[in-house]
Design an enzyme around this catalytic site. Structure first.
Site, short mmCIF file in Angstrom:
data_model
loop_
_atom_site.label_atom_id
_atom_site.label_comp_id
_atom_site.label_asym_id
_atom_site.label_seq_id
_atom_site.Cartn_x
_atom_site.Cartn_y
_atom_site.Cartn_z
N SER A 116 -21.34 21.05 -11.06
CA SER A 116 -22.83 20.08 -11.41
C SER A 116 -23.08 20.66 -12.30
CB SER A 116 -23.60 20.54 -10.12
OG SER A 116 -23.27 21.65 -9.14
N HIS A 137 -19.17 13.75 -9.80
CA HIS A 137 -20.23 14.43 -9.52
C HIS A 137 -20.89 14.06 -7.84
CE1 HIS A 137 -24.09 16.58 -9.84
NE2 HIS A 137 -23.50 17.13 -9.33
N GLU A 149 -21.32 11.13 -10.49
CA GLU A 149 -21.47 10.49 -11.63
C GLU A 149 -20.39 10.92 -12.49
OE1 GLU A 149 -26.36 12.44 -12.84
OE2 GLU A 149 -24.54 13.60 -12.31
N ASN A 187 -29.33 16.02 -12.79
CA ASN A 187 -29.88 17.24 -12.42
C ASN A 187 -30.75 18.27 -13.93
OD1 ASN A 187 -29.57 18.50 -9.95
ND2 ASN A 187 -27.30 18.92 -10.21
P1 NAI Z 1 -18.84 25.95 -1.08
O1 NAI Z 1 -19.28 27.67 -1.45
O2 NAI Z 1 -19.35 25.65 0.63
O3 NAI Z 1 -17.08 25.92 -0.93
C1 NAI Z 1 -16.52 26.46 -1.49
C2 NAI Z 1 -15.45 26.74 -1.02
O4 NAI Z 1 -14.10 27.01 -1.81
C3 NAI Z 1 -15.28 27.61 -0.42
O5 NAI Z 1 -14.74 27.27 0.93
C4 NAI Z 1 -14.60 28.19 -0.26
O6 NAI Z 1 -13.42 28.57 0.47
C5 NAI Z 1 -13.42 28.14 -1.48
N1 NAI Z 1 -12.74 28.47 -2.40
C6 NAI Z 1 -13.32 29.12 -3.27
N2 NAI Z 1 -12.69 29.54 -4.03
C7 NAI Z 1 -10.81 28.80 -3.73
C8 NAI Z 1 -9.48 28.90 -4.38
N3 NAI Z 1 -9.46 29.33 -5.52
N4 NAI Z 1 -8.97 27.94 -3.70
C9 NAI Z 1 -8.90 27.33 -2.77
N5 NAI Z 1 -9.92 27.03 -2.35
C10 NAI Z 1 -11.52 28.07 -3.06
O7 NAI Z 1 -19.13 25.06 -2.56
P2 NAI Z 1 -20.08 23.66 -2.09
O8 NAI Z 1 -21.60 23.63 -2.35
O9 NAI Z 1 -19.72 22.57 -1.61
O10 NAI Z 1 -19.32 23.39 -3.82
C11 NAI Z 1 -18.83 23.25 -4.60
C12 NAI Z 1 -18.85 22.15 -6.12
O11 NAI Z 1 -19.64 21.63 -5.49
C13 NAI Z 1 -19.37 23.77 -6.69
O12 NAI Z 1 -19.36 22.77 -7.98
C14 NAI Z 1 -20.82 22.95 -6.77
O13 NAI Z 1 -21.78 23.73 -8.25
C15 NAI Z 1 -20.37 21.38 -6.83
N6 NAI Z 1 -22.07 20.77 -6.07
C16 NAI Z 1 -22.28 21.30 -4.94
C17 NAI Z 1 -23.05 21.10 -4.52
C18 NAI Z 1 -24.09 20.89 -3.31
O14 NAI Z 1 -25.18 20.29 -3.04
N7 NAI Z 1 -23.57 22.37 -2.36
C19 NAI Z 1 -23.35 18.64 -4.81
C20 NAI Z 1 -22.30 18.64 -5.91
C21 NAI Z 1 -21.67 19.09 -6.68
#
Ligand code: NAI
Length: 380
Positions: A116, A137, A149, A187
């Site tokens: 994001s 996104h 996006e 954003n």
């Molecule tokens: P989250 O923290 O809920 O999930 C991330 C997951 O990735 C975790 O389950 C973790 O164990 C796993 N992980 C981390 N490193 C890893 C690796 N090297 N290999 C495999 N798995 C791995 O994060 P979330 O909120 O789902 O965000 C994920 C991405 O999406 C980020 O880039 C965030 O900026 C983006 N994003 C988040 C939004 C939100 O509202 N939470 C909205 C839009 C985009």
């Protein structure tokens, strides 16, 4: 098309659910077993609730879950046509993972990132075939929010852009094309919703309840800015603001607010910690809005002028088309109207006058009117 999803957190599991519900075989990979289990259990619960409501059959649920293959090994992406990455928002980690993924996926596999705030070009640069990398996104919760996006990096090939967009369109999403710049459309354009509301609070013009009341009751937003910040989490919202501010070389328009920083530092993160701008403890009393129409309208006019200015400026810098800027705000964050359409309704010149009045009052660059908004006012 076989779809890989890297990261089974809140976004990854949602994206996996969408892909599987449209019949794709999905490989869902997470290196944290507990996180994977939590997400799969959560998804199973959501789907069973839909069965109870009669929206989907148990057979459909089982088939959908059966299409999601769980793994902790990225090698399992070897026959995927696209992998969508949704791991931690950290450039170094994402770069290293993209590099590793490239070793295991096919030559034609598209590598997409759900980042994001990071630059897609910098993630793509970690690959030997950067032309296969693109930003897609999604918004949270991914299965419910219509907007995606689409962010081609400067390296992305036209073919990858076309294929990735067509796939996501086939998932009945509204896709908008945006330049690889900080905050993309949503954003970036949404910043004043929080920032100008915080400024109004910090100046002591109105309290949180009154600002929230004005923005919902008078302007028609679904949630007031402070309720929304509490919902998103003040830590998360603060970091996004700070990232955008830094990425824009400290443009005062995006300057974060101390109020939010302090809340974040104090652990008053919002709903998730029971306290933020509001107190969510059972039986807690919260301030009542001063339902003063004149004050309320003043708040709405000011926040809206800043939002419209941001949308016009995004158009000025060719971040996206006018149509996509409006679609992004209505479909990504449920704004009651597209901001550029709203500007037309209010009158472009009225918007310019409101911004100029703020600029004249404060003499701050933050309130400079976008050349695009002035142009629109002249062209009417
Ligand atoms: P989250 O923290 O809920 O999930 C991330 C997951 O990735 C975790 O389950 C973790 O164990 C796993 N992980 C981390 N490193 C890893 C690796 N090297 N290999 C495999 N798995 C791995 O994060 P979330 O909120 O789902 O965000 C994920 C991405 O999406 C980020 O880039 C965030 O900026 C983006 N994003 C988040 C939004 C939100 O509202 N939470 C909205 C839009 C985009």
């Amino acid at each position: 098309m076989k779809v890989g999803v890297l990261g089974a957190g809140s976004m990854g599991i949602g994206i996996a659910q969408i892909a599987a519900s449209f019949g794709h075989e999905v490989v869902l990979c997470d290196n944290n077993a507990a996180s994977m289990e939590r997400s799969i259990q959560g998804l199973t619960k959501i789907l069973h609730r839909l069965v109870e409501k009669g929206r989907i059959t148990l057979e459909q649920v089982n088939a959908l879950l059966g299409r999601i293959q769980q793994t902790s090994l990225i090698n399992e992406f070897n026959d995927c046509d696209i992998v969508i990455e949704a791991i931690v928002e950290n450039l170094a980690v994402k770069k290293s993972v993209f590099q590793k993924m490239e070793d295991v996926v096919s030559d034609t596999c598209i590598l997409a990132t759900n980042t994001s705030s990071l630059s897609v070009a910098s993630i793509a640069a970690s690959c030997e075939k950067p032309e296969r990398v693109i930003g897609v996104h999604f918004f949270n919760p991914a299965p419910l929010m219509k907007l995606v996006e689409i962010i081609p990096a400067i390296q992305t090939s036209a073919e990858v852009l076309q294929k990735a967009r067509a796939l996501i369109d086939s998932w009945q999403k509204v896709t908008v094309l945006t330049k690889d710049t900080p905050g993309f459309i949503v954003n970036r354009v949404a910043r004043p919703f929080y920032g100008e509301s915080l400024r109004i609070l910090e100046e002591g013009i109105a309290d949180v309840a009154t600002i929230d009341w004005a923005m919902t009751a008078l302007a028609g937003f679904r949630m007031g800015p402070f309720t929304l910040m509490d919902y998103i989490g003040n830590d998360v919202n603060y970091v996004v603001t700070e990232t955008v501010f830094t990425a824009f070389y400290f443009d005062p328009r995006y300057k974060p607010a101390f109020t939010q920083k302090r809340l974040s530092e104090a652990g008053y993160l919002g709903k998730k910690t029971g306290r933020g701008y509001y107190n969510y403890a059972e039986g807690a009393t919260n301030p009542e809005a001063t339902k003063d129409q004149v004050l309320g309208q003043k708040i709405v006019d000011r926040v809206l002028a800043m939002l419209i200015n941001e949308a016009a400026d995004a158009l000025f810098w060719n971040i996206a088309s006018a149509e996509d800027i409006d679609l992004a705000m209505t479909k990504g964050v449920n704004y009651p109207k597209g901001l550029l359409a709203w500007a037309k309704e209010i009158g472009y010149q009225t918007c310019v006058d409101r911004l100029d009045a703020l600029y004249n009052e404060y003499h701050e660059d933050r309130y400079r009117c976008s050349p695009m908004l002035r142009r629109m006012a002249k062209e009417v």
